[in-house]
Design a protein around this motif. Sequence first.
Motif, PDB file in Angstrom:
ATOM      1  N   ARG A   9       0.819  -1.218   0.000  1.00 16.91           N
ATOM      2  CA  ARG A   9       0.000   0.000   0.000  1.00 16.91           C
ATOM      3  C   ARG A   9       0.849   1.263   0.000  1.00 16.91           C
ATOM      4  O   ARG A   9       0.339   2.351  -0.272  1.00 16.91           O
ATOM      5  N   PHE A  10       2.141   1.139   0.280  1.00 12.71           N
ATOM      6  CA  PHE A  10       3.031   2.294   0.181  1.00 12.71           C
ATOM      7  C   PHE A  10       3.506   2.501  -1.255  1.00 12.71           C
ATOM      8  O   PHE A  10       4.002   3.579  -1.598  1.00 12.71           O
ATOM      9  N   SER A  11       3.365   1.473  -2.090  1.00 12.35           N
ATOM     10  CA  SER A  11       3.885   1.528  -3.454  1.00 12.35           C
ATOM     11  C   SER A  11       2.805   1.600  -4.523  1.00 12.35           C
ATOM     12  O   SER A  11       3.050   2.104  -5.624  1.00 12.35           O
ATOM     13  N   VAL A  12       1.611   1.088  -4.209  1.00 10.40           N
ATOM     14  CA  VAL A  12       0.550   0.924  -5.208  1.00 10.40           C
ATOM     15  C   VAL A  12      -0.761   1.486  -4.670  1.00 10.40           C
ATOM     16  O   VAL A  12      -1.127   1.226  -3.519  1.00 10.40           O
ATOM     17  N   TYR A  13      -1.466   2.246  -5.504  1.00  7.56           N
ATOM     18  CA  TYR A  13      -2.825   2.643  -5.163  1.00  7.56           C
ATOM     19  C   TYR A  13      -3.750   1.452  -5.387  1.00  7.56           C
ATOM     20  O   TYR A  13      -3.826   0.912  -6.499  1.00  7.56           O
ATOM     21  N   VAL A  14      -4.445   1.047  -4.319  1.00 13.45           N
ATOM     22  CA  VAL A  14      -5.407  -0.043  -4.392  1.00 13.45           C
ATOM     23  C   VAL A  14      -6.771   0.475  -3.953  1.00 13.45           C
ATOM     24  O   VAL A  14      -6.896   1.572  -3.393  1.00 13.45           O
ATOM     25  N   ASP A  15      -7.780  -0.312  -4.205  1.00 10.19           N
ATOM     26  CA  ASP A  15      -9.152   0.079  -3.940  1.00 10.19           C
ATOM     27  C   ASP A  15      -9.326   0.624  -2.515  1.00 10.19           C
ATOM     28  O   ASP A  15      -8.918  -0.008  -1.540  1.00 10.19           O
ATOM     29  N   GLY A  16      -9.927   1.802  -2.434  1.00  7.79           N
ATOM     30  CA  GLY A  16     -10.218   2.412  -1.147  1.00  7.79           C
ATOM     31  C   GLY A  16      -9.183   3.395  -0.655  1.00  7.79           C
ATOM     32  O   GLY A  16      -9.447   4.146   0.296  1.00  7.79           O
ATOM     33  N   ASP A  17      -8.004   3.414  -1.266  1.00  2.17           N
ATOM     34  CA  ASP A  17      -6.981   4.375  -0.846  1.00  2.17           C
ATOM     35  C   ASP A  17      -7.470   5.798  -1.080  1.00  2.17           C
ATOM     36  O   ASP A  17      -8.169   6.076  -2.069  1.00  2.17           O
ATOM     37  N   ILE A  18      -7.070   6.703  -0.203  1.00  2.00           N
ATOM     38  CA  ILE A  18      -7.436   8.108  -0.354  1.00  2.00           C
ATOM     39  C   ILE A  18      -6.401   8.790  -1.246  1.00  2.00           C
ATOM     40  O   ILE A  18      -5.201   8.718  -0.996  1.00  2.00           O
ATOM     41  N   LEU A  19      -6.882   9.445  -2.284  1.00  2.00           N
ATOM     42  CA  LEU A  19      -6.034  10.103  -3.271  1.00  2.00           C
ATOM     43  C   LEU A  19      -5.680  11.520  -2.830  1.00  2.00           C
ATOM     44  O   LEU A  19      -6.298  12.066  -1.914  1.00  2.00           O
ATOM     45  N   PRO A  20      -4.692  12.142  -3.466  1.00  2.00           N
ATOM     46  CA  PRO A  20      -4.305  13.509  -3.086  1.00  2.00           C
ATOM     47  C   PRO A  20      -5.459  14.502  -3.095  1.00  2.00           C
ATOM     48  O   PRO A  20      -5.470  15.458  -2.314  1.00  2.00           O
ATOM     49  N   SER A  21      -6.447  14.280  -3.952  1.00  2.00           N
ATOM     50  CA  SER A  21      -7.589  15.199  -4.006  1.00  2.00           C
ATOM     51  C   SER A  21      -8.552  15.012  -2.838  1.00  2.00           C
ATOM     52  O   SER A  21      -9.470  15.817  -2.643  1.00  2.00           O
TER      53      SER A  21
END
Length: 526
Positions: A325-337
């Motif tokens: 999760r530190f390397s890849v955006y996966v479902d549910g991660d909060i994006l910069p926006s």
Amino acid sequence: MKNTSYKYLIALILAGGLSSCRKNLLDSVPNDRVSSNIFWKTESDALLADNALYTDLDGTNIFTWDALSDIAHTNQNFDTQAFIELGTYDIANAKIYNEWSAAYTGIQATNYFLENIDKVSSTNTTLINRFKGEAKVLRAYQYIKLAGFFGDVPLVTKTLTIAEGQQVTRTPVSQVWDFVDKELSDAAALLPASYAAADKGRITSGAAWALKARADLWAGRYQLAADAATQVKGYTLYSSYQNLFKYAAENNSEVILDKQFLKDSYSNGVFALLAPYSQKNAQSYYVPTKTLVDAYETSAGKNINDAGSGFDPYHPYDNRDPRLRFSVYVDGDILPSGIAFKPAPGSGTADAIGSTYIASTTGYNIKKYINTEDYANPSNSGINIILLRYAEVLLTLAEAKIELNQIDQSVYDAINTVRNGRSDVKLPNIPTGLTQEQLRQIVRHERTVELAFEGLHLFDIRRWKTAETVMTGPVYGITYADAGNKLVTVQVVSFNRVFDKSRHYLWPIPQKETNLNPNLKQNPNW
């Protein structure tokens, strides 16, 4: 160095512009360059020229290399680079030519620098020697890449005329490795172990030794690689993997070599290049694959397919190696926006697979280097791009000793330090008493997940001779639960990788080069 590396550009422009004020036009210096008759005089000249060499280091193009391996994918099938994944490329491929051209541009610049540096009038031999050491490392860096891409390449150590350039031949790769090994050993003796804050980012003796370790590992010279790795002093793992690629961690204790950038002055577009499409129409040019995501162990230190691993396919990202999760955006991660990443088909978001040809076709996006600070202006990032860090050195030491069958506690210590030597990555130690083959697979696994999206995996699968196995067939992405709660795995549409082991382990010499110089014999089966 972050604030000063590229001021030479302004200095050179001013020097040329002032010369145009002379009344006698015939005596004036051309205003688009600095004549060697007035340059190469002072230590300041040497510094400006030395700074200029760093611009030829790789930046965001390192992501393109991983997208030519099994752990990532070129997101748009019609991209020139995608033809390499598909195995349909030829000697005219632009990506291959651009890598060749960029490397030799850097080599030409360092050759010119080394031929002229002794013209500078200075009694500070330590400083002049340091400049020479930096140039030697930068030149060796380019040759390491070229050898990894093409095998035998022209070994050019002086500036060439056009006529000379049309006559050069390819040097056996073993001799290229010999040159790199000696060049980096010589450079290490000329360089300091560290710099004051104003010169952070410059090449140290540790960088020379670390690059030597990389080169010798790639060349299969394992004893030399192990010996060089032990010479890398003064570096430690940064405490947080999650923050390693963020602004606050720049120039930290783990970074050995990076490409330095500065927002507004010398920026890169890493955010626009890699971030999910919902983030101000970022491009998702290169995206992670299921192969990589599945490679991350569970928090119990087990493969997700092992009995008792604790893996839940309906919650696939829970209880996993934190580096996922530190390397890849996966479902549910909060994006910069501030919104949640929702890539599943039919999710109704801009990131949904199939919503646009730019959205990730695998349902994953690269998270390394995506910083909230860059959201306002995605093409104006000042984040440094790391090219070599201490974790790689530890894994190089471990791999070299495993290949030598010199398996001792230092091998276990190196691997375990990478697995649990940070506050936010605490995987179990690997078991003791393992065989050489078991340790070989473990260290290869650790290189794959620890160094993902850092431009190394393509070279790894080539030297391990595993590309012929891992670079074939479809590209897969996320597994998600559909409306009926059935698990569905995404397959990238109309894309089937092909790897011909008889020729694809080396790129062809670019057609533009062989047209200009028939002495550059082509690689086998091209």
